[in-house]
Design an enzyme around this catalytic site. Structure first.
Site, PDB file in Angstrom:
ATOM      1  CE  LYS A  55      37.241  42.517  46.822  1.00 52.62           C
ATOM      2  NZ  LYS A  55      38.059  43.407  47.570  1.00 52.62           N
ATOM      3  N   GLY A  56      35.388  43.498  40.645  1.00 55.04           N
ATOM      4  CA  GLY A  56      35.093  43.677  38.914  1.00 55.04           C
ATOM      5  C   GLY A  56      35.749  44.852  38.958  1.00 55.04           C
ATOM      6  N   GLY A  57      36.145  45.905  39.786  1.00 56.83           N
ATOM      7  CA  GLY A  57      36.585  47.234  39.313  1.00 56.83           C
ATOM      8  C   GLY A  57      35.771  48.019  39.064  1.00 56.83           C
ATOM      9  CB  THR A  58      32.243  48.825  39.602  1.00 58.36           C
ATOM     10  OG1 THR A  58      32.399  48.483  41.142  1.00 58.36           O
ATOM     11  CG2 THR A  58      31.651  47.434  38.523  1.00 58.36           C
ATOM     12  NE  ARG A  59      35.370  53.665  45.072  1.00 59.48           N
ATOM     13  CZ  ARG A  59      33.773  54.399  46.152  1.00 59.48           C
ATOM     14  NH1 ARG A  59      32.540  53.427  46.525  1.00 59.48           N
ATOM     15  NH2 ARG A  59      33.729  55.510  46.133  1.00 59.48           N
TER      16      ARG A  59
HETATM   17  N1  LIG Z   1      42.392  48.541  36.246  1.00 64.88           N
HETATM   18  C1  LIG Z   1      42.421  47.661  37.095  1.00 64.88           C
HETATM   19  N2  LIG Z   1      43.371  46.313  36.838  1.00 64.88           N
HETATM   20  C2  LIG Z   1      42.979  45.178  37.565  1.00 64.88           C
HETATM   21  N3  LIG Z   1      42.407  45.300  38.837  1.00 64.88           N
HETATM   22  C3  LIG Z   1      42.372  46.163  39.180  1.00 64.88           C
HETATM   23  C4  LIG Z   1      41.353  47.162  37.846  1.00 64.88           C
HETATM   24  N4  LIG Z   1      41.379  48.419  39.255  1.00 64.88           N
HETATM   25  C5  LIG Z   1      40.701  47.680  40.189  1.00 64.88           C
HETATM   26  N5  LIG Z   1      41.281  46.387  40.378  1.00 64.88           N
HETATM   27  C6  LIG Z   1      41.477  46.129  41.175  1.00 64.88           C
HETATM   28  O1  LIG Z   1      40.091  45.294  41.471  1.00 64.88           O
HETATM   29  C7  LIG Z   1      39.785  44.949  42.598  1.00 64.88           C
HETATM   30  C8  LIG Z   1      38.684  45.753  43.121  1.00 64.88           C
HETATM   31  O2  LIG Z   1      37.164  45.442  42.718  1.00 64.88           O
HETATM   32  P1  LIG Z   1      36.011  46.672  43.154  1.00 64.88           P
HETATM   33  O3  LIG Z   1      36.451  47.548  43.215  1.00 64.88           O
HETATM   34  O4  LIG Z   1      34.366  45.639  41.746  1.00 64.88           O
HETATM   35  O5  LIG Z   1      35.499  46.123  44.647  1.00 64.88           O
HETATM   36  S1  LIG Z   1      33.903  45.782  44.773  1.00 64.88           S
HETATM   37  O6  LIG Z   1      33.264  44.386  44.595  1.00 64.88           O
HETATM   38  O7  LIG Z   1      33.682  46.778  44.850  1.00 64.88           O
HETATM   39  O8  LIG Z   1      35.084  45.941  46.541  1.00 64.88           O
HETATM   40  C9  LIG Z   1      40.810  45.201  43.515  1.00 64.88           C
HETATM   41  O9  LIG Z   1      41.292  44.505  43.553  1.00 64.88           O
HETATM   42  P2  LIG Z   1      41.390  43.846  45.264  1.00 64.88           P
HETATM   43  O10 LIG Z   1      43.277  44.086  45.609  1.00 64.88           O
HETATM   44  O11 LIG Z   1      42.162  42.247  45.424  1.00 64.88           O
HETATM   45  O12 LIG Z   1      40.989  43.592  46.474  1.00 64.88           O
HETATM   46  C10 LIG Z   1      41.132  46.252  42.997  1.00 64.88           C
HETATM   47  O13 LIG Z   1      43.052  46.017  42.519  1.00 64.88           O
END
Ligand SMILES: Nc1ncnc2c1ncn2[C@@H]1O[C@H](COP(=O)(O)OS(=O)(=O)O)[C@@H](OP(=O)(O)O)[C@H]1O
Length: 162
Positions: free
Chosen positions: A124-128
């Site tokens: 959930k750190g935004g790696t995707r």
């Molecule tokens: N730029 C930016 N700003 C704020 N939040 C963001 C951003 N990009 C991705 N996100 C949020 O990051 C969540 C997905 O993180 P990951 O891709 O690392 O998820 S995972 O671990 O691979 O499942 C996911 O949160 P959730 O909606 O709570 O799942 C995304 O909404």
């Protein structure tokens, strides 16, 4: 007629047993054939159609554990920069795309190599989102799914990874 009503219709027992045996043998043969074809395709994809077996040059200090399972390069083979060796892409030229992977949905024949960049992050750190932004570039080829190499498949070594 009474014979049929009592449920004894059909072939006699020995013949039925032979049919069952035949079906069983046939299914075993099909299973073995499929298994052999899959193994054969795997071998072709990894070595024969892709050229020489992959090897690694110049292991860095950080990758020593991973490289223990890897094959050493043939010392007589060309090294980068030598005639006959694949030349490095010129600056600005598009790099060759990766194809064929243990992680992609549809493996294709082509050059298999280790990634040139990794995206590391917590859940959930935004790696995707980072990946999706980077892969917009036409010269970037990225996996569709996370390989989970370091946390789940590390023991399988670099041969699995590349
Ligand atoms: N730029 C930016 N700003 C704020 N939040 C963001 C951003 N990009 C991705 N996100 C949020 O990051 C969540 C997905 O993180 P990951 O891709 O690392 O998820 S995972 O671990 O691979 O499942 C996911 O949160 P959730 O909606 O709570 O799942 C995304 O909404």
């Amino acid at each position: 007629m009474a014979y049929r009503v009592l449920g004894r219709a059909g072939p006699p027992q020995p013949r039925r047993a032979r049919r069952l045996l035949f079906a069983f043998t046939l299914s075993l043969s099909c299973t073995y054939l499929c298994y052999s074809l899959l193994c054969c395709c795997d071998d072709l994809g990894q070595s024969r159609l892709l050229g020489a077996p992959r090897c690694l040059r110049g292991p860095g200090a950080g990758g020593q554990k991973l490289l223990q399972e890897s094959r050493p390069c043939d010392p007589s083979g060309p090294t980068p920069g030598e005639p006959g060796a694949p030349s490095a892409p010129a600056a600005g030229a598009p790099s060759p795309r990766l194809s064929g992977s243990n992680h992609s949905g549809s493996p294709k024949l082509g050059t298999k190599r280790l990634p040139q960049a990794l995206i590391v992050g917590v859940k959930k750190g935004g790696t995707r989102a980072v990946l999706e932004f980077i892969r917009v570039h036409p010269d970037v080829r990225a996996l569709g799914t996370e390989p989970h190499f370091f946390d789940r498949n590390y023991g399988r070594g670099l041969d699995w990874y590349s």
